[in-house]
Design an enzyme around this catalytic site. Sequence first.
Site, mmCIF file in Angstrom:
data_model
loop_
_atom_site.group_PDB
_atom_site.id
_atom_site.type_symbol
_atom_site.label_atom_id
_atom_site.label_comp_id
_atom_site.label_asym_id
_atom_site.label_seq_id
_atom_site.Cartn_x
_atom_site.Cartn_y
_atom_site.Cartn_z
ATOM 1 N N CYS A 1 -9.230 -6.175 1.850
ATOM 2 C CA CYS A 1 -9.417 -4.856 2.454
ATOM 3 C C CYS A 1 -10.891 -4.499 2.584
ATOM 4 O O CYS A 1 -11.290 -3.827 3.504
ATOM 5 C CB CYS A 1 -8.720 -3.798 1.621
ATOM 6 S SG CYS A 1 -7.048 -4.296 1.249
ATOM 7 N N THR B 1 0.853 -1.195 0.000
ATOM 8 C CA THR B 1 0.000 0.000 0.000
ATOM 9 C C THR B 1 0.885 1.240 0.000
ATOM 10 O O THR B 1 0.680 2.185 -0.771
ATOM 11 C CB THR B 1 -0.918 -0.020 1.247
ATOM 12 O OG1 THR B 1 -1.795 -1.139 1.130
ATOM 13 C CG2 THR B 1 -1.724 1.258 1.389
ATOM 14 N N HIS C 1 3.766 -10.288 2.379
ATOM 15 C CA HIS C 1 2.861 -11.297 2.948
ATOM 16 C C HIS C 1 2.013 -12.050 1.928
ATOM 17 O O HIS C 1 1.265 -12.959 2.295
ATOM 18 C CB HIS C 1 1.984 -10.675 4.052
ATOM 19 C CG HIS C 1 0.901 -9.765 3.580
ATOM 20 N ND1 HIS C 1 -0.420 -10.120 3.648
ATOM 21 C CD2 HIS C 1 0.935 -8.523 3.059
ATOM 22 C CE1 HIS C 1 -1.153 -9.114 3.191
ATOM 23 N NE2 HIS C 1 -0.353 -8.144 2.832
ATOM 24 N N ASN D 1 -6.277 -8.995 -7.804
ATOM 25 C CA ASN D 1 -6.383 -9.687 -6.520
ATOM 26 C C ASN D 1 -7.747 -10.335 -6.349
ATOM 27 O O ASN D 1 -7.918 -11.240 -5.553
ATOM 28 C CB ASN D 1 -6.111 -8.719 -5.358
ATOM 29 C CG ASN D 1 -6.838 -7.407 -5.489
ATOM 30 O OD1 ASN D 1 -6.742 -6.729 -6.500
ATOM 31 N ND2 ASN D 1 -7.586 -7.052 -4.468
ATOM 32 N N THR E 1 13.351 4.072 10.802
ATOM 33 C CA THR E 1 14.318 2.995 11.026
ATOM 34 C C THR E 1 13.848 1.733 10.314
ATOM 35 O O THR E 1 12.692 1.332 10.444
ATOM 36 C CB THR E 1 14.487 2.742 12.536
ATOM 37 O OG1 THR E 1 14.904 3.972 13.127
ATOM 38 C CG2 THR E 1 15.500 1.656 12.824
ATOM 39 N N GLN F 1 0.163 -9.502 -6.625
ATOM 40 C CA GLN F 1 -0.358 -10.866 -6.774
ATOM 41 C C GLN F 1 0.393 -11.636 -7.867
ATOM 42 O O GLN F 1 0.334 -12.858 -7.919
ATOM 43 C CB GLN F 1 -1.859 -10.844 -7.114
ATOM 44 C CG GLN F 1 -2.747 -10.189 -6.065
ATOM 45 C CD GLN F 1 -2.939 -11.032 -4.807
ATOM 46 O OE1 GLN F 1 -2.661 -12.245 -4.787
ATOM 47 N NE2 GLN F 1 -3.410 -10.407 -3.734
ATOM 48 N N SER G 1 4.912 -7.153 -2.442
ATOM 49 C CA SER G 1 4.576 -7.227 -1.015
ATOM 50 C C SER G 1 5.082 -8.529 -0.411
ATOM 51 O O SER G 1 5.123 -9.559 -1.081
ATOM 52 C CB SER G 1 3.045 -7.162 -0.871
ATOM 53 O OG SER G 1 2.668 -7.291 0.481
HETATM 54 N N1 PLP Z 1 -2.054 -4.524 -4.370
HETATM 55 C C1 PLP Z 1 -2.674 -5.691 -4.519
HETATM 56 C C2 PLP Z 1 -2.982 -6.198 -5.886
HETATM 57 C C3 PLP Z 1 -3.036 -6.435 -3.395
HETATM 58 O O1 PLP Z 1 -3.669 -7.608 -3.544
HETATM 59 C C4 PLP Z 1 -2.741 -5.919 -2.114
HETATM 60 C C5 PLP Z 1 -3.202 -6.632 -0.904
HETATM 61 O O2 PLP Z 1 -4.298 -7.114 -0.824
HETATM 62 C C6 PLP Z 1 -2.071 -4.696 -2.025
HETATM 63 C C7 PLP Z 1 -1.742 -4.029 -3.176
HETATM 64 C C8 PLP Z 1 -1.701 -4.121 -0.694
HETATM 65 O O3 PLP Z 1 -0.709 -4.885 -0.094
HETATM 66 P P1 PLP Z 1 -0.267 -4.683 1.421
HETATM 67 O O4 PLP Z 1 -1.174 -5.539 2.224
HETATM 68 O O5 PLP Z 1 1.175 -5.127 1.488
HETATM 69 O O6 PLP Z 1 -0.418 -3.236 1.723
#
Ligand code: PLP
Length: 403
Positions: free
Chosen positions: A349, A75, A225, A165, A261, A203, A223
């Site tokens: 989200c 994000t 996770h 996603n 940091t 993704q 990302s």
């Molecule tokens: N972009 C996409 C396509 C995502 O699927 C996600 C998370 O769902 C994000 C951005 C945001 O990732 P993060 O959770 O690392 O902020």
Amino acid sequence: MMIMKSIYLDYAATTPVDKEVLKAMAPYFSLKFGNPSSIHSFGQEAIAAIDMAREKIAKLLNCDFSEIIFTGSATEANNLAIIGFVKGLSEDRHRLIRANRGMPFHIITTNIEHESVLEPLKELQKIGHEITYLKVNKDGFISVSDLEKKIKNNTIFVSVIYASNEIGTIQPIKEIGRMLEKFNIKRREQNLPKIYFHTDAVQALQFLECRPDWLKADLMTFSGHKIYGPKGIGGLYVRKNTPLLPIISGGGQEFGLKSGTENVANIAGLAKAVELVFKNRETRFKKILNLRNQLLNYIIKDNKGTKLNGSLENRLPNNLNIRFPDVSNETLLIALDQKGLSVSAGSACSARASKASYVLTALGLTGKQAKESIRITLGKDTTGKEIKKAASVIKNSSLYSNF
Ligand code: PLP
């Protein structure tokens, strides 16, 4: 009492941290805990770990060490790519003159981006910049020629999600990159500003070719996770000479682009996760695709009238997004969860909000149809047994009609 372990099929929301990733992170919590900005040996140990991680990712992505920026999430990386770019261009006098002295800038994106792209673009729109949202077709794809037609003299940025996603559809990023590259040669001759190209590869990274030089992308987001790395870490590839200013100011870490940091453990974990993705991409792709297709066949056969949202072709191998006519996804999700199957109503989200997915309505589904749809996403450890069990749980739960 025996506790039944749920089957997790929501890997697009997040993934468990890989054991090898955890191992790579462990020393940086308490043993090698130094602040990377400190001059002493503890600090040196920490900065060395960050350098190693950056070097590793840069090598895998075939780019320069200085082109990788660690952020607190994807994000944040998307916000930096968009807001930071517009800030950077606005303060670059030389480039601004070519960009017709700036205001308003024109940016092109799609109507199926993640919120972390759409929201910063809305902010830019509020201060007078112009945003064009390309529409996807009913299968979930934008067209390169449509994008080409929307380019104007003041277009300075294009942002297109690599893989959705929600519906897993893969956009023609390489083709867009190549088209923009050609366009930029002509624009240079005409003294028009360069169009920079950003892609959100959060993704996609796990399954698709993501080297920015191959994609011809100037900026690319990823990302931790979503790829069996830790939460709270993201990365942004930034091609050299891309105008970019920080959106968070302070001590000047990350080449001045992301003060604060550094999260050394998370950075080490992200590098390990990226390494594992590159090592296992093909085998994971095949295995997951095979299981995903089995599950799709079971669902379509067992549940009358069910329909896949978005194209099956050019789709991430782990993604299914399925509509169960006349069944509310909220009720279905609860029923499935109670029977030990964890899936999702769409983007993580917005999953808590009971709104119809804007991605599904962009495909042409009605609000009601969008709210009859669930997202099922498989992971590297999903088994054939889990898929059979999931299919039978879905079969038994989707009988509830509740509209
Ligand atoms: N972009 C996409 C396509 C995502 O699927 C996600 C998370 O769902 C994000 C951005 C945001 O990732 P993060 O959770 O690392 O902020």
